[in-house]
Design a protein around this motif. Structure first.
Motif, PDB file in Angstrom:
ATOM      1  N   GLY A 145      25.504  66.899  68.470  1.00  0.00           N
ATOM      2  CA  GLY A 145      25.521  68.280  67.976  1.00  0.00           C
ATOM      3  C   GLY A 145      24.229  69.012  68.290  1.00  0.00           C
ATOM      4  N   ASP A 146      23.093  68.341  68.077  1.00  0.00           N
ATOM      5  CA  ASP A 146      21.791  68.987  68.297  1.00  0.00           C
ATOM      6  C   ASP A 146      21.582  69.363  69.755  1.00  0.00           C
ATOM      7  OD1 ASP A 146      21.266  68.687  65.644  1.00  0.00           O
ATOM      8  OD2 ASP A 146      19.788  67.092  65.848  1.00  0.00           O
ATOM      9  N   CYS A 147      22.113  68.551  70.667  1.00  0.00           N
ATOM     10  CA  CYS A 147      21.945  68.840  72.102  1.00  0.00           C
ATOM     11  C   CYS A 147      22.717  70.099  72.500  1.00  0.00           C
ATOM     12  CB  CYS A 147      22.457  67.677  72.956  1.00  0.00           C
ATOM     13  SG  CYS A 147      21.362  66.263  72.968  1.00  0.00           S
ATOM     14  N   GLY A 148      23.752  70.407  71.735  1.00  0.00           N
ATOM     15  CA  GLY A 148      24.589  71.555  72.090  1.00  0.00           C
ATOM     16  C   GLY A 148      25.569  71.245  73.206  1.00  0.00           C
ATOM     17  N   CYS A 149      26.091  70.028  73.216  1.00  0.00           N
ATOM     18  CA  CYS A 149      27.050  69.641  74.262  1.00  0.00           C
ATOM     19  C   CYS A 149      28.327  70.479  74.147  1.00  0.00           C
ATOM     20  CB  CYS A 149      27.462  68.186  74.099  1.00  0.00           C
ATOM     21  SG  CYS A 149      26.106  67.012  74.198  1.00  0.00           S
ATOM     22  N   ALA A 150      28.839  70.923  75.284  1.00  0.00           N
ATOM     23  CA  ALA A 150      30.149  71.576  75.305  1.00  0.00           C
ATOM     24  C   ALA A 150      31.252  70.518  75.309  1.00  0.00           C
ATOM     25  CB  ALA A 150      30.265  72.469  76.537  1.00  0.00           C
ATOM     26  N   HIS A 151      30.949  69.377  75.976  1.00  0.00           N
ATOM     27  CA  HIS A 151      31.906  68.277  76.106  1.00  0.00           C
ATOM     28  C   HIS A 151      31.169  66.975  75.837  1.00  0.00           C
ATOM     29  CE1 HIS A 151      34.541  71.020  78.444  1.00  0.00           C
ATOM     30  NE2 HIS A 151      33.390  71.451  78.926  1.00  0.00           N
ATOM     31  N   PHE A 152      31.898  65.974  75.316  1.00  0.00           N
ATOM     32  CA  PHE A 152      31.292  64.648  75.204  1.00  0.00           C
ATOM     33  C   PHE A 152      32.298  63.606  75.671  1.00  0.00           C
ATOM     34  CE2 PHE A 152      29.557  60.773  73.393  1.00  0.00           C
ATOM     35  CZ  PHE A 152      28.220  60.924  73.733  1.00  0.00           C
ATOM     36  N   ILE A 153      31.807  62.683  76.496  1.00  0.00           N
ATOM     37  CA  ILE A 153      32.657  61.645  77.093  1.00  0.00           C
ATOM     38  C   ILE A 153      32.251  60.292  76.513  1.00  0.00           C
ATOM     39  CG2 ILE A 153      33.381  60.555  79.256  1.00  0.00           C
ATOM     40  CD1 ILE A 153      32.188  63.128  80.679  1.00  0.00           C
ATOM     41  N   ASP A 154      33.224  59.554  75.953  1.00  0.00           N
ATOM     42  CA  ASP A 154      32.926  58.266  75.325  1.00  0.00           C
ATOM     43  C   ASP A 154      34.122  57.340  75.489  1.00  0.00           C
ATOM     44  OD1 ASP A 154      30.650  57.559  72.887  1.00  0.00           O
ATOM     45  OD2 ASP A 154      32.377  56.209  73.076  1.00  0.00           O
ATOM     46  N   ASP A 155      33.872  56.040  75.519  1.00  0.00           N
ATOM     47  CA  ASP A 155      34.977  55.082  75.696  1.00  0.00           C
ATOM     48  C   ASP A 155      35.612  54.669  74.373  1.00  0.00           C
ATOM     49  OD1 ASP A 155      32.380  53.596  75.313  1.00  0.00           O
ATOM     50  OD2 ASP A 155      33.768  51.896  75.226  1.00  0.00           O
ATOM     51  N   LEU A 156      35.079  55.122  73.240  1.00  0.00           N
ATOM     52  CA  LEU A 156      35.608  54.653  71.954  1.00  0.00           C
ATOM     53  C   LEU A 156      36.305  55.764  71.169  1.00  0.00           C
ATOM     54  CD1 LEU A 156      32.709  52.395  70.618  1.00  0.00           C
ATOM     55  CD2 LEU A 156      34.854  51.675  71.692  1.00  0.00           C
ATOM     56  N   PRO A 157      37.621  55.629  70.925  1.00  0.00           N
ATOM     57  CA  PRO A 157      38.318  56.615  70.094  1.00  0.00           C
ATOM     58  C   PRO A 157      37.724  56.690  68.691  1.00  0.00           C
ATOM     59  CG  PRO A 157      39.898  55.044  71.050  1.00  0.00           C
ATOM     60  CD  PRO A 157      38.522  54.580  71.438  1.00  0.00           C
TER      61      PRO A 157
END
Ligand code: MG
Length: 207
Positions: A145-157
């Protein structure tokens, strides 16, 4: 635009390395399929839970530089760089393994990125300060959240569905072994080439 990316099992593929070392150390036979999950499940069924925990520390600490980047991930980073799309890496990682020798897992992760050219000014040129290694899950979620990501990609649901996951961030599940075919809560991609096509094109910044 900023895209956040998880590290373990999203950028780095450990499947072949876990398999090779588990065979080398006599925990499994070579016929076990070469995925991290199959190695883990086979060792657990054999009552080798502690050895599995120790093997993880060994892989993530001492032998990480023998693990491969997922196909297409370096190209994805380079495409983003060429298009002016920023990337940050946000990982939840303890400083030391739970069992066995006290490898510095943060140092090892940075060494892997260095070894694989992620900091190379002539290549991917990822700023070192764009790598956030956080020791708790709560800190990882806060950092996204702090980074201000528009998208986040992760392998864990489980990570993407955490109640504290920042609501404004579009979630992408990286699912290269097709473990979650029915997952409908997030966008799902099976490869970095697919992320390149779908995420960057949908984002409209690179094409
Ligand atoms: Mg991961």
């Amino acid at each position: 635009m900023l895209i956040g990316v998880d590290f373990d099992n999203t950028i780095v593929s450990y499947d072949a390395l876990f398999h090779r070392l588990a065979v080398e150390q006599g925990h499994i036979g070579p016929e076990v399929p070469a995925t991290k999950e199959q190695v883990r499940d086979t060792m657990r069924r054999a009552g080798r839970e502690d050895a599995w925990t120790e093997l993880q520390g060994y892989v993530y600490g001492a032998r990480i530089c023998e693990a491969s980047a997922f196909p297409g991930v370096k190209e994805f980073f380079q495409t983003c760089r060429a298009a002016g799309v920023e990337i940050c890496i946000v990982s939840h990682k303890t400083k030391h393994p739970f069992r066995g020798p006290a490898y510095d897992l943060h140092r090892a992760a940075l060494d892997w990125l260095e070894h694989n050219g992620f900091f190379d000014p002539q290549g991917i040129d990822l700023p070192r300060e764009s790598v956030y290694l956080r020791t708790t899950l709560a800190d990882k979620l806060r950092q996204i959240g702090d980074c201000g990501c528009a998208h986040f990609i992760d392998d864990l649901p489980e990570l993407l569905s955490e109640p504290a996951f920042p609501v404004a961030v579009e979630r992408w599940l990286f699912d290269p072994n097709d473990h979650h075919p029915h997952e409908a809560r997030f966008a799902r991609a099976g490869s970095w080439r697919e992320l390149d096509e779908r995420l960057l094109r949908v984002a409209g910044s690179c094409r």
